[in-house]
Design an enzyme around this catalytic site. Sequence first.
Site, PDB file in Angstrom:
ATOM      1  N   ASP A   1      -3.264   4.414   2.886  1.00 20.12           N
ATOM      2  CA  ASP A   1      -3.587   4.711   4.289  1.00 20.12           C
ATOM      3  C   ASP A   1      -3.227   6.161   4.571  1.00 20.12           C
ATOM      4  OD1 ASP A   1      -4.328   2.106   4.753  1.00 20.12           O
ATOM      5  OD2 ASP A   1      -2.440   1.516   5.702  1.00 20.12           O
TER       6      ASP A   1
ATOM      7  N   ASP B   1       0.862  -1.184   0.000  1.00 23.41           N
ATOM      8  CA  ASP B   1       0.000   0.000   0.000  1.00 23.41           C
ATOM      9  C   ASP B   1       0.899   1.235   0.000  1.00 23.41           C
ATOM     10  OD1 ASP B   1       1.107   0.206   2.504  1.00 23.41           O
ATOM     11  OD2 ASP B   1      -0.778   0.300   3.592  1.00 23.41           O
TER      12      ASP B   1
ATOM     13  N   ASP C   1       1.455   4.623   2.452  1.00 21.38           N
ATOM     14  CA  ASP C   1       1.057   5.230   3.728  1.00 21.38           C
ATOM     15  C   ASP C   1       1.459   6.696   3.752  1.00 21.38           C
ATOM     16  OD1 ASP C   1       0.485   2.560   5.260  1.00 21.38           O
ATOM     17  OD2 ASP C   1       2.479   2.281   4.385  1.00 21.38           O
TER      18      ASP C   1
HETATM   19  N1  CTP Z   1       0.522   1.207  11.531  1.00 21.37           N
HETATM   20  C1  CTP Z   1       0.062   1.728  12.692  1.00 21.37           C
HETATM   21  N2  CTP Z   1      -1.266   1.804  12.938  1.00 21.37           N
HETATM   22  C2  CTP Z   1      -2.147   1.369  12.008  1.00 21.37           C
HETATM   23  C3  CTP Z   1      -1.694   0.836  10.801  1.00 21.37           C
HETATM   24  C4  CTP Z   1      -0.332   0.758  10.591  1.00 21.37           C
HETATM   25  O1  CTP Z   1       0.856   2.132  13.524  1.00 21.37           O
HETATM   26  N3  CTP Z   1      -3.438   1.468  12.261  1.00 21.37           N
HETATM   27  C5  CTP Z   1       1.958   1.157  11.297  1.00 21.37           C
HETATM   28  C6  CTP Z   1       2.505  -0.247  11.233  1.00 21.37           C
HETATM   29  O2  CTP Z   1       2.875  -0.709  12.509  1.00 21.37           O
HETATM   30  C7  CTP Z   1       3.700  -0.081  10.336  1.00 21.37           C
HETATM   31  C8  CTP Z   1       3.374   1.128   9.479  1.00 21.37           C
HETATM   32  O3  CTP Z   1       2.232   1.728  10.059  1.00 21.37           O
HETATM   33  O4  CTP Z   1       4.841   0.199  11.105  1.00 21.37           O
HETATM   34  C9  CTP Z   1       3.120   0.762   8.056  1.00 21.37           C
HETATM   35  O5  CTP Z   1       2.204  -0.302   7.976  1.00 21.37           O
HETATM   36  P1  CTP Z   1       2.040  -1.196   6.684  1.00 21.37           P
HETATM   37  O6  CTP Z   1       1.600  -0.357   5.546  1.00 21.37           O
HETATM   38  O7  CTP Z   1       1.161  -2.346   7.058  1.00 21.37           O
HETATM   39  O8  CTP Z   1       3.501  -1.812   6.487  1.00 21.37           O
HETATM   40  P2  CTP Z   1       4.724  -1.327   5.604  1.00 21.37           P
HETATM   41  O9  CTP Z   1       5.910  -1.416   6.486  1.00 21.37           O
HETATM   42  O10 CTP Z   1       4.446  -0.020   4.961  1.00 21.37           O
HETATM   43  O11 CTP Z   1       4.833  -2.479   4.526  1.00 21.37           O
HETATM   44  P3  CTP Z   1       4.349  -2.412   2.994  1.00 21.37           P
HETATM   45  O12 CTP Z   1       5.512  -1.812   2.276  1.00 21.37           O
HETATM   46  O13 CTP Z   1       4.098  -3.818   2.585  1.00 21.37           O
HETATM   47  O14 CTP Z   1       3.130  -1.571   2.927  1.00 21.37           O
HETATM   48 MN    MN Z   2       2.698   0.311   3.828  1.00 17.89          MN
HETATM   49 MN    MN Z   3      -0.381   0.661   5.586  1.00 18.40          MN
END
Ligand code: CTP
Ligand code: MN
Ligand code: MN
Length: 497
Positions: free
Chosen positions: A421, A331, A333
């Site tokens: 996100d 995704d 963020d």
């Molecule tokens: N996170 C958080 N609270 C949430 C959702 C996510 O604190 N409600 C944090 C997660 O703990 C993570 C970060 O946001 O450290 C990013 O989450 P995620 O997108 O799931 O992981 P990525 O490390 O970005 O992996 P990817 O590259 O696959 O998206």
């Molecule tokens: Mn992510």
């Molecule tokens: Mn995320």
Amino acid sequence: MFESPKRRRPEVTSGSRGHEEVKFRDVTLYLVERRMGKSRRTFLSNLARSKGFCVDDSLSGGVTHVVSEGNAAQDLWMWLEDHGLREAHDTHVLTISWFTESMSAGRPLPVEMRHHIQNPAVERRSSSSPAPKPVSTVSPFACQRRTSLDNHNKNFTDVLEVFAENMDLSGNQGPCLAFRRAASVLKSLPATLRHPEEMKHLPCLGEHSKAIIEEMFECGRSSKAEEILKDERYQTLKLFNSVFGVGLRTAENWFTRGLRTLEQILSDPSIRLNRMQTAGFLFYDDISRPVSRAEAGAMKVLVEDAVKRVNPAAGVCITGGFRRGKDFGHDVDFIIRTPEPGQEDGLLPAIIDRFRRQNVLLYADLQESTFDLGKLPSRRFESMDHFHKCFLIVKLKRDDVCEERERDEDGRRDWRAIRVDLVAPPIERFAYALLGWTGSTLFDRDLRRFARLERGKLLDNHALYDKATKTFLSAETEEDIFSHLGLEFIVPSERNA
Ligand code: CTP
Ligand code: MN
Ligand code: MN
């Protein structure tokens, strides 16, 4: 007073002030007076004893940790060798930073490479000399390790992660975490493991992880991991769990009912998908495909454009895996930064509204803030944070992506769906939110564990609370938070634990 040196034992000397109890029997400190000065040495010795450390006033054979302040390595080692200490000796020779950190922690911390004062004479000796004694220089906390994306042990960590995922999918969180920790330690190493012996000095490698790695050294593969990968239950749960909105319980439920494919789920009349799962199935092909850095950049332009229309003073930072330097993510963020407290309110609904009017909104799950400083600190540090946030699926036009790509092949649609996100914390919480949302998940988890166990502080995505003074510590930047925790700053690209 004129006690014979032969009779002297460290415990006796350390107890010379009488009443303090020795808590750490495996450690005997010796503080070098040279440069430190007599009165500071006495002060620090007493401080250590009051915390249950054993401090020897002389450099006896029982000393395990020599601590020096302000001495050049060469002078120090000449002095130590004059006083009978040899490099071959199993004694750590350390900078004052190990001492001060251990005092703050209230216990002897594991010795790391950065704490050591190397003997320059030994470093200069020819390579034919015996290998230096191995020391555990790797911290058991991911937040004290630098983990870039350059993984020298990928063949081992890929296998350990299969085991971790298998445990995760069967709801065994403890073993899952143990395998993830083991993989994370290997990811932080500067070189590939060459021999099983090298595992001896690494933290976080449990018996299972060690056995897996040993088998890989012997046979070049892990038969158990191959079994897992072929296992029907593992494959099916992994498939179901890969659908946005499908958690472990639902996946398990479908599997138990004999369902094995996504087509079977969609054609089963008794299954009612919720709104999130419906979106997950509708856009499955797109959102199960990794998002590239170029696509993340194009998405940032789209989000920035929407944010600026609502509040021209607001800014957008990319977080998550892309901030850690990853080339692909599941995704994108973003954290939105508003300069004044309160400006974060209403921002996300306005952005969602704009996406809807632009006809790029495919799915939105808006979660209004439930943040209340009065309810902190939270001891449930695994729980989600309370900021305004939303989980979206957004259309990204292919034309908006500056990327060398096969275009318009066989009349495919001119957009793809991307998971996005967004989080909008109040400005005074920004640094904490940024640190939490940058991850990696294991890095954050260890930051919190380190804060609690080593510093007596509670950290989450909102705040850092000092239990000793019962106060919240304010932070404007991530650097402030590391410094409150007495940790060296780790840049995002080294947080890929
Ligand atoms: N996170 C958080 N609270 C949430 C959702 C996510 O604190 N409600 C944090 C997660 O703990 C993570 C970060 O946001 O450290 C990013 O989450 P995620 O997108 O799931 O992981 P990525 O490390 O970005 O992996 P990817 O590259 O696959 O998206
Ligand atoms: Mn992510
Ligand atoms: Mn995320």
